[in-house]
Design a protein around this motif. Structure first.
Motif, PDB file in Angstrom:
ATOM      1  N   ASP A  92      26.296  31.387  -1.006  1.00 37.66           N
ATOM      2  CA  ASP A  92      26.474  32.825  -1.240  1.00 37.66           C
ATOM      3  C   ASP A  92      27.116  33.094  -2.600  1.00 37.66           C
ATOM      4  O   ASP A  92      26.735  34.045  -3.293  1.00 37.66           O
ATOM      5  CB  ASP A  92      27.312  33.464  -0.136  1.00 37.66           C
ATOM      6  N   VAL A 114      24.425  32.771  -5.181  1.00 35.35           N
ATOM      7  CA  VAL A 114      23.530  33.937  -5.125  1.00 35.35           C
ATOM      8  C   VAL A 114      24.190  35.141  -5.796  1.00 35.35           C
ATOM      9  O   VAL A 114      23.544  35.862  -6.570  1.00 35.35           O
ATOM     10  CB  VAL A 114      23.140  34.257  -3.666  1.00 35.35           C
ATOM     11  N   LYS A 123      24.278  34.615  -9.538  1.00 31.28           N
ATOM     12  CA  LYS A 123      22.913  34.767 -10.045  1.00 31.28           C
ATOM     13  C   LYS A 123      22.570  36.241 -10.202  1.00 31.28           C
ATOM     14  O   LYS A 123      22.036  36.666 -11.222  1.00 31.28           O
ATOM     15  CB  LYS A 123      21.928  34.087  -9.095  1.00 31.28           C
ATOM     16  N   ILE A 126      15.632  32.132 -11.089  1.00 32.41           N
ATOM     17  CA  ILE A 126      15.922  30.814 -10.536  1.00 32.41           C
ATOM     18  C   ILE A 126      15.807  29.755 -11.629  1.00 32.41           C
ATOM     19  O   ILE A 126      16.652  28.865 -11.722  1.00 32.41           O
ATOM     20  CB  ILE A 126      14.995  30.496  -9.347  1.00 32.41           C
ATOM     21  N   SER A 141      15.593  26.547  -5.965  1.00 34.56           N
ATOM     22  CA  SER A 141      14.861  27.483  -5.126  1.00 34.56           C
ATOM     23  C   SER A 141      15.054  27.161  -3.644  1.00 34.56           C
ATOM     24  O   SER A 141      15.275  28.060  -2.827  1.00 34.56           O
ATOM     25  CB  SER A 141      13.375  27.443  -5.482  1.00 34.56           C
ATOM     26  N   LEU A 183      18.650  28.148  -2.556  1.00 37.50           N
ATOM     27  CA  LEU A 183      18.834  29.591  -2.432  1.00 37.50           C
ATOM     28  C   LEU A 183      18.082  30.183  -1.245  1.00 37.50           C
ATOM     29  O   LEU A 183      18.529  31.171  -0.660  1.00 37.50           O
ATOM     30  CB  LEU A 183      18.427  30.294  -3.729  1.00 37.50           C
ATOM     31  N   SER A 184      16.970  29.565  -0.887  1.00 36.89           N
ATOM     32  CA  SER A 184      16.196  30.068   0.255  1.00 36.89           C
ATOM     33  C   SER A 184      16.729  29.548   1.588  1.00 36.89           C
ATOM     34  O   SER A 184      16.306  30.012   2.638  1.00 36.89           O
ATOM     35  CB  SER A 184      14.723  29.682   0.112  1.00 36.89           C
TER      36      SER A 184
END
Length: 65
Positions: free
Chosen positions: A10, A13, A16, A23, A38, A41-42
């Motif tokens: 988190d 994220v 970012k 990404i 990627s 983050l997913s």
């Protein structure tokens, strides 16, 4: 190998989003492969090599400054 906690992901994220990074840009800045970034983050990848964790942690520490 290191398990990534949701709280840690988190923070990535949020940083970012605040920096409006893609990404790929985030991957370049942190030194982590963009595919790995990627997946992290997913939520697809929650266990990473210690070196990946260290890169992400170092990048987060730099962002706080």
């Amino acid at each position: 190998m290191k398990a990534l906690e949701k709280k840690f992901v988190d923070k990535i994220v949020i940083a970012k989003a605040l920096n409006r990074l893609s990404i790929k840009a985030l991957a370049n800045l942190s030194g982590v492969n963009h595919v790995t970034m990627s997946k992290i983050l997913s939520g697809e990848q929650t266990i990473v090599h210690q070196s990946t964790f260290d890169k992400l942690n170092s990048w987060l520490q730099e962002e706080k400054k």
